[in-house]
Design a protein around this motif. Structure first.
Motif, mmCIF file in Angstrom:
data_model
loop_
_atom_site.group_PDB
_atom_site.id
_atom_site.type_symbol
_atom_site.label_atom_id
_atom_site.label_comp_id
_atom_site.label_asym_id
_atom_site.label_seq_id
_atom_site.Cartn_x
_atom_site.Cartn_y
_atom_site.Cartn_z
ATOM 1 N N ILE A 111 42.609 36.979 31.476
ATOM 2 C CA ILE A 111 43.096 38.322 31.143
ATOM 3 C C ILE A 111 42.370 38.867 29.914
ATOM 4 O O ILE A 111 42.065 40.062 29.837
ATOM 5 N N ALA A 112 42.074 38.001 28.945
ATOM 6 C CA ALA A 112 41.295 38.437 27.779
ATOM 7 C C ALA A 112 39.923 38.944 28.205
ATOM 8 O O ALA A 112 39.378 39.881 27.609
ATOM 9 N N ILE A 113 39.366 38.335 29.240
ATOM 10 C CA ILE A 113 38.088 38.793 29.786
ATOM 11 C C ILE A 113 38.290 40.086 30.572
ATOM 12 O O ILE A 113 37.499 41.037 30.465
ATOM 13 N N ALA A 114 39.358 40.149 31.374
ATOM 14 C CA ALA A 114 39.610 41.321 32.216
ATOM 15 C C ALA A 114 39.723 42.601 31.399
ATOM 16 O O ALA A 114 39.179 43.643 31.786
ATOM 17 N N VAL A 115 40.417 42.538 30.259
ATOM 18 C CA VAL A 115 40.595 43.760 29.459
ATOM 19 C C VAL A 115 39.268 44.226 28.853
ATOM 20 O O VAL A 115 39.108 45.409 28.544
ATOM 21 N N ARG A 116 38.310 43.321 28.699
ATOM 22 C CA ARG A 116 37.003 43.695 28.172
ATOM 23 C C ARG A 116 36.095 44.309 29.233
ATOM 24 O O ARG A 116 35.164 45.035 28.904
ATOM 25 N N PHE A 117 36.375 44.009 30.484
ATOM 26 C CA PHE A 117 35.593 44.571 31.586
ATOM 27 C C PHE A 117 36.346 45.695 32.309
ATOM 28 O O PHE A 117 35.835 46.239 33.287
ATOM 29 N N ASN A 118 37.555 46.007 31.836
ATOM 30 C CA ASN A 118 38.410 46.966 32.538
ATOM 31 C C ASN A 118 38.596 46.551 33.994
ATOM 32 O O ASN A 118 38.602 47.396 34.903
ATOM 33 N N ALA A 119 38.724 45.256 34.219
ATOM 34 C CA ALA A 119 38.879 44.717 35.568
ATOM 35 C C ALA A 119 40.357 44.652 35.943
ATOM 36 O O ALA A 119 41.199 44.360 35.089
ATOM 37 N N PRO A 120 40.692 44.901 37.199
ATOM 38 C CA PRO A 120 42.098 44.813 37.635
ATOM 39 C C PRO A 120 42.590 43.372 37.631
ATOM 40 O O PRO A 120 41.811 42.430 37.782
ATOM 41 N N ILE A 121 43.892 43.222 37.452
ATOM 42 C CA ILE A 121 44.539 41.901 37.425
ATOM 43 C C ILE A 121 45.488 41.815 38.614
ATOM 44 O O ILE A 121 46.284 42.731 38.853
ATOM 45 N N PHE A 122 45.408 40.705 39.335
ATOM 46 C CA PHE A 122 46.258 40.515 40.504
ATOM 47 C C PHE A 122 47.038 39.210 40.377
ATOM 48 O O PHE A 122 46.592 38.264 39.721
ATOM 49 N N VAL A 123 48.198 39.187 41.013
ATOM 50 C CA VAL A 123 49.045 37.987 41.079
ATOM 51 C C VAL A 123 49.422 37.789 42.540
ATOM 52 O O VAL A 123 49.672 38.758 43.267
ATOM 53 N N SER A 124 49.468 36.543 42.981
ATOM 54 C CA SER A 124 49.873 36.295 44.359
ATOM 55 C C SER A 124 51.344 36.652 44.527
ATOM 56 O O SER A 124 52.150 36.498 43.602
ATOM 57 N N GLU A 125 51.684 37.132 45.714
ATOM 58 C CA GLU A 125 53.072 37.505 45.988
ATOM 59 C C GLU A 125 53.986 36.284 45.892
ATOM 60 O O GLU A 125 55.134 36.392 45.454
ATOM 61 N N GLU A 126 53.472 35.129 46.255
ATOM 62 C CA GLU A 126 54.254 33.903 46.184
ATOM 63 C C GLU A 126 54.670 33.597 44.744
ATOM 64 O O GLU A 126 55.818 33.235 44.476
ATOM 65 N N ILE A 127 53.727 33.762 43.801
ATOM 66 C CA ILE A 127 54.034 33.515 42.391
ATOM 67 C C ILE A 127 55.043 34.532 41.876
ATOM 68 O O ILE A 127 55.988 34.193 41.154
ATOM 69 N N MET A 128 54.854 35.809 42.254
ATOM 70 C CA MET A 128 55.783 36.838 41.787
ATOM 71 C C MET A 128 57.183 36.583 42.321
ATOM 72 O O MET A 128 58.184 36.783 41.614
ATOM 73 N N ASN A 129 57.262 36.119 43.571
ATOM 74 C CA ASN A 129 58.573 35.804 44.141
ATOM 75 C C ASN A 129 59.236 34.635 43.422
ATOM 76 O O ASN A 129 60.459 34.601 43.251
ATOM 77 N N GLU A 130 58.433 33.685 42.974
ATOM 78 C CA GLU A 130 58.973 32.482 42.338
ATOM 79 C C GLU A 130 59.290 32.681 40.859
ATOM 80 O O GLU A 130 60.321 32.216 40.372
ATOM 81 N N ALA A 131 58.408 33.374 40.148
ATOM 82 C CA ALA A 131 58.544 33.450 38.689
ATOM 83 C C ALA A 131 58.790 34.858 38.155
ATOM 84 O O ALA A 131 59.008 35.034 36.956
ATOM 85 N N GLY A 132 58.747 35.855 39.016
ATOM 86 C CA GLY A 132 58.943 37.225 38.562
ATOM 87 C C GLY A 132 60.384 37.494 38.168
ATOM 88 O O GLY A 132 61.318 36.838 38.641
#
Length: 208
Positions: A111-132
């Motif tokens: 994520i520290a790299i993503a914000v420097r490249f203005n790159a989108p961040i994605f999370v798997s739906e499985e992880i969001m269902n488990e930990a969201g």
């Protein structure tokens, strides 16, 4: 596996782990939030970039960006794709000369790299269902959470009359500049959080 786009909601100190921060991601097209515990150094690297604060010397992630630019390497996206034993795993999806590479990384570094490249961040739906966390649940937890002793002074300041906000912002901004100049990024991150919380009260146009 379905991917959900997320963005950074903010950073906060973690009451359960000394020196760690909670990075809060929110679902762009939904109501869930995903907290990830990260180290202080990575939290500072993310926070300084989000605030467009340029440190006197580049962080490791800034160095990676400079090297990538020199060799025309582009970061297309970051994907948090695995969760095992309460540990998150991520991939940085890079492209160079038309060839795509997936590089394993810690979510904090990715994520520290993503914000420097203005790159989108994605999370798997499985992880969001488990930990969201659903937004309503997050609000209830926030209301029930006691205020930490180290934040007592900040809360006291935030409860001061609105007329004092401007002078407090000036003072915190001055201390933030001093912390950056002496490369005390832990203090800078703390002051940045205080400024963000103060402005969130209504110190800037657009806030209630």
């Amino acid at each position: 596996m379905n991917k959900l786009q997320v963005d950074i909601l903010g950073l906060s100190t973690s009451p359960h782990t000394n020196g760690a921060y909670a990075l809060i991601l929110y679902e762009v097209e939904g109501k869930r939030k995903l907290p990830i515990i990260i180290g202080g150094f990575e939290a500072q690297a993310i926070a300084l970039k989000l605030e467009n604060i340029k440190p006197p010397r580049p962080f490791t992630h800034d160095l990676f960006k400079q090297i990538a630019d020199a060799f025309t390497l582009q970061v297309n996206e970051v994907y948090i794709d695995e969760l095992h034993h309460e540990t998150f795993y991520a991939k940085v999806i890079c492209e160079m000369n038309g060839e795509v590479h997936e590089i394993d990384a810690r979510p904090s570094d990715a994520i520290a790299i993503a914000v420097r490249f203005n790159a989108p961040i994605f999370v798997s739906e499985e992880i969001m269902n488990e930990a969201g966390i659903v937004e309503e649940q997050a609000k209830e937890e926030e209301e029930e959470s006691p205020v930490e002793e180290e934040d007592a002074e900040t809360v006291e300041k935030l409860e001061a009359p609105v007329e004092s906000d401007e002078s407090l912002v000036d003072e915190l901004s001055r201390r933030l500049d001093e912390a950056i100049n002496r490369e005390d990024y832990e203090e800078a991150a703390r002051l940045r959080d205080e400024l963000s919380r103060l402005r969130g009260r209504g110190g800037e146009p657009g806030h209630p």
